[in-house]
Write an enzyme that holds these catalytic residues in place. Sequence first.
Site, short mmCIF file in Angstrom:
data_model
loop_
_atom_site.label_atom_id
_atom_site.label_comp_id
_atom_site.label_asym_id
_atom_site.label_seq_id
_atom_site.Cartn_x
_atom_site.Cartn_y
_atom_site.Cartn_z
N ASN A 187 67.13 41.55 -27.42
CA ASN A 187 67.10 40.31 -27.48
C ASN A 187 68.48 39.50 -27.62
O ASN A 187 69.51 40.19 -27.13
CB ASN A 187 65.85 39.69 -28.59
CG ASN A 187 65.41 38.44 -27.97
OD1 ASN A 187 66.15 37.35 -28.02
ND2 ASN A 187 64.40 38.36 -27.19
N ARG A 188 68.46 38.33 -27.92
CA ARG A 188 69.78 37.67 -27.94
C ARG A 188 70.71 37.61 -29.33
O ARG A 188 70.08 37.67 -30.39
CB ARG A 188 69.47 36.18 -27.76
CG ARG A 188 68.86 36.04 -26.38
CD ARG A 188 68.63 34.46 -25.84
NE ARG A 188 68.16 34.57 -24.59
CZ ARG A 188 66.86 34.66 -24.10
NH1 ARG A 188 65.82 35.17 -25.01
NH2 ARG A 188 66.52 34.80 -22.66
N GLN A 236 58.49 40.31 -29.95
CA GLN A 236 58.64 39.25 -28.96
C GLN A 236 57.55 39.31 -28.19
O GLN A 236 57.29 40.21 -27.27
CB GLN A 236 60.14 39.70 -28.11
CG GLN A 236 60.50 38.65 -27.19
CD GLN A 236 61.36 37.38 -28.00
OE1 GLN A 236 61.60 37.35 -28.99
NE2 GLN A 236 61.40 36.28 -27.32
N TYR A 260 56.58 45.39 -19.05
CA TYR A 260 55.81 44.42 -18.85
C TYR A 260 54.22 44.78 -18.32
O TYR A 260 54.31 45.63 -17.47
CB TYR A 260 56.26 43.68 -17.30
CG TYR A 260 57.51 42.71 -17.65
CD1 TYR A 260 58.78 43.51 -17.62
CD2 TYR A 260 57.48 41.47 -17.47
CE1 TYR A 260 60.05 42.77 -17.90
CE2 TYR A 260 58.61 40.71 -17.72
CZ TYR A 260 60.23 41.31 -17.88
OH TYR A 260 60.89 40.63 -18.02
N ASP A 279 58.13 32.72 -25.35
CA ASP A 279 59.27 33.56 -25.29
C ASP A 279 59.77 33.59 -26.79
O ASP A 279 60.77 33.15 -27.20
CB ASP A 279 60.20 33.05 -24.40
CG ASP A 279 61.37 34.14 -24.09
OD1 ASP A 279 61.17 35.35 -24.85
OD2 ASP A 279 62.01 34.01 -23.33
N HIS A 325 70.06 41.57 -24.71
CA HIS A 325 69.58 42.89 -24.50
C HIS A 325 70.73 43.83 -24.01
O HIS A 325 70.79 44.68 -23.20
CB HIS A 325 68.71 42.97 -22.92
CG HIS A 325 67.58 42.23 -23.29
ND1 HIS A 325 66.84 42.09 -24.41
CD2 HIS A 325 66.61 41.65 -22.48
CE1 HIS A 325 65.67 41.48 -24.21
NE2 HIS A 325 65.48 41.30 -23.08
N GLU A 370 57.59 43.20 -27.22
CA GLU A 370 58.50 43.91 -27.50
C GLU A 370 58.86 43.98 -28.87
O GLU A 370 59.07 43.05 -29.50
CB GLU A 370 59.92 43.41 -26.86
CG GLU A 370 59.97 43.15 -25.28
CD GLU A 370 60.82 42.05 -24.97
OE1 GLU A 370 61.94 42.30 -25.01
OE2 GLU A 370 60.26 40.82 -24.28
N HIS A 405 60.95 47.57 -22.77
CA HIS A 405 60.84 46.27 -22.43
C HIS A 405 59.64 46.31 -21.09
O HIS A 405 59.90 45.74 -20.05
CB HIS A 405 62.07 45.60 -21.51
CG HIS A 405 62.12 44.29 -21.65
ND1 HIS A 405 61.33 43.28 -20.74
CD2 HIS A 405 63.11 43.18 -22.10
CE1 HIS A 405 61.60 42.09 -20.82
NE2 HIS A 405 62.77 42.14 -21.73
C1 BGC Z 1 63.26 37.67 -23.46
C2 BGC Z 1 63.53 36.86 -22.40
C3 BGC Z 1 63.96 37.16 -21.02
C4 BGC Z 1 63.51 38.62 -20.66
C5 BGC Z 1 64.01 39.20 -19.69
C6 BGC Z 1 62.88 38.92 -23.10
O1 BGC Z 1 62.96 39.94 -24.04
O2 BGC Z 1 62.81 37.07 -24.58
O3 BGC Z 1 63.95 35.33 -22.62
O4 BGC Z 1 63.88 36.28 -20.04
O5 BGC Z 1 63.40 39.40 -21.71
O6 BGC Z 1 65.21 39.24 -19.61
#
Ligand code: BGC
Length: 372
Positions: A108-109, A310, A209, A273, A134, A338, A207
């Site tokens: 994450n950020r 997340q 999906y 998100d 990431h 996540e 990550h």
């Molecule tokens: C983030 C999203 C992002 C996605 C793909 C997620 O973990 O929270 O904001 O767009 O990853 O990069």
Amino acid sequence: MKQIITAGIAALSLAACSSGSEDTEPDTTKGLAVQEWGMVDGKQVHLYTLTNAKGNTVTITNYGGIVTSWMAPDKAGNKANIVVGFDSLAPYLQKHPYFGALIGRYANRIGDARFILDGVTYQLAANNGKNHLHGGNKGYDKVVWEVKPVVDSVPALTLTYHSPDGEEGYPGNLHIEVIYTFTDEDELLIEYSASTDKATPVNLTNHAYFNLSGDMGTTILGHTLQVKADAYTPVDTTLITTGERRSVEGSPFDFRTPHTIGERIADVPGGYDHNFVLAREGAELEKVAVLSDSVSGRKLEVYTTEPGMQFYSGNFLDGTIRVNGGNLLQKHGALCMETQHFPDSPNKPDFPSVVLKPGEKYHTITKYKATL
Ligand code: BGC
């Protein structure tokens, strides 16, 4: 050429992958099959098929430690792939939103792509607007992991990566080990360990999906989610946590009882998100979320030792990427859960610490269980 290792109830070992079999299909008995999948950075990439006693499979590549497929039965016994992926290596080398990958050094950020640790400012790549996302330009999702021999009674894969001091701007040599195990109860267990020679922030996740319908042409808006969280961490317009932990009470973030994802998503600008603050009982592996799809009958339980999760409802998916099954993955075509420490923790002193120091061992476990 593909090499096949079958385990039965006997021990299996990648070290012994010298059978020299020329078979082209994965073995259908319980075990681990290996096939060559291409080259990246001059290194051989493989695709591993983990098959459990029920004949269900998970495929994982050592490029990015990516889970590329997971075949799970529906209520009628029909198997379908419940994770987004690609059928070959080439599309993974193009830009994609981290499908199934291992994420690090920091999932994450990190706000403004920098943090201060022990008085030193570390500048990271701003690869998401002004923020760091990431792990940067070449995170752990884009490196070739070493595969270590595995000896076990269930199919398992040990991936290791040495992240050098200064890589993507982070301090310290970080040695990481991730063990993927696919059990006979259809559990994908992911165990992360790391050690460092300098203090550094670490936050590792996967990550994947998910779309439990198995049809990647549909959306997850009809899926039902339950999350054991009394609070979440609100974000600013650039998706950086504000530092607040806000109660979910009376909000569209209240998933303490099951709700469909589509029910209140219109009340969440941009869609979900957000990091959920898990209401944990202790430090052990605990069930924190259940995702279900009433049409197929499939469920996915999430267990973790982490304090956060997340929940990302695939808001930036836009119908431009053709994925497994041949579908263009549309907005909300799949979702992520996540498990993690909280986003931007290096700049949020009130969040649980993410700093790993020399002599300490980073160790977290997350388990996804496919069930009915
Ligand atoms: C983030 C999203 C992002 C996605 C793909 C997620 O973990 O929270 O904001 O767009 O990853 O990069």
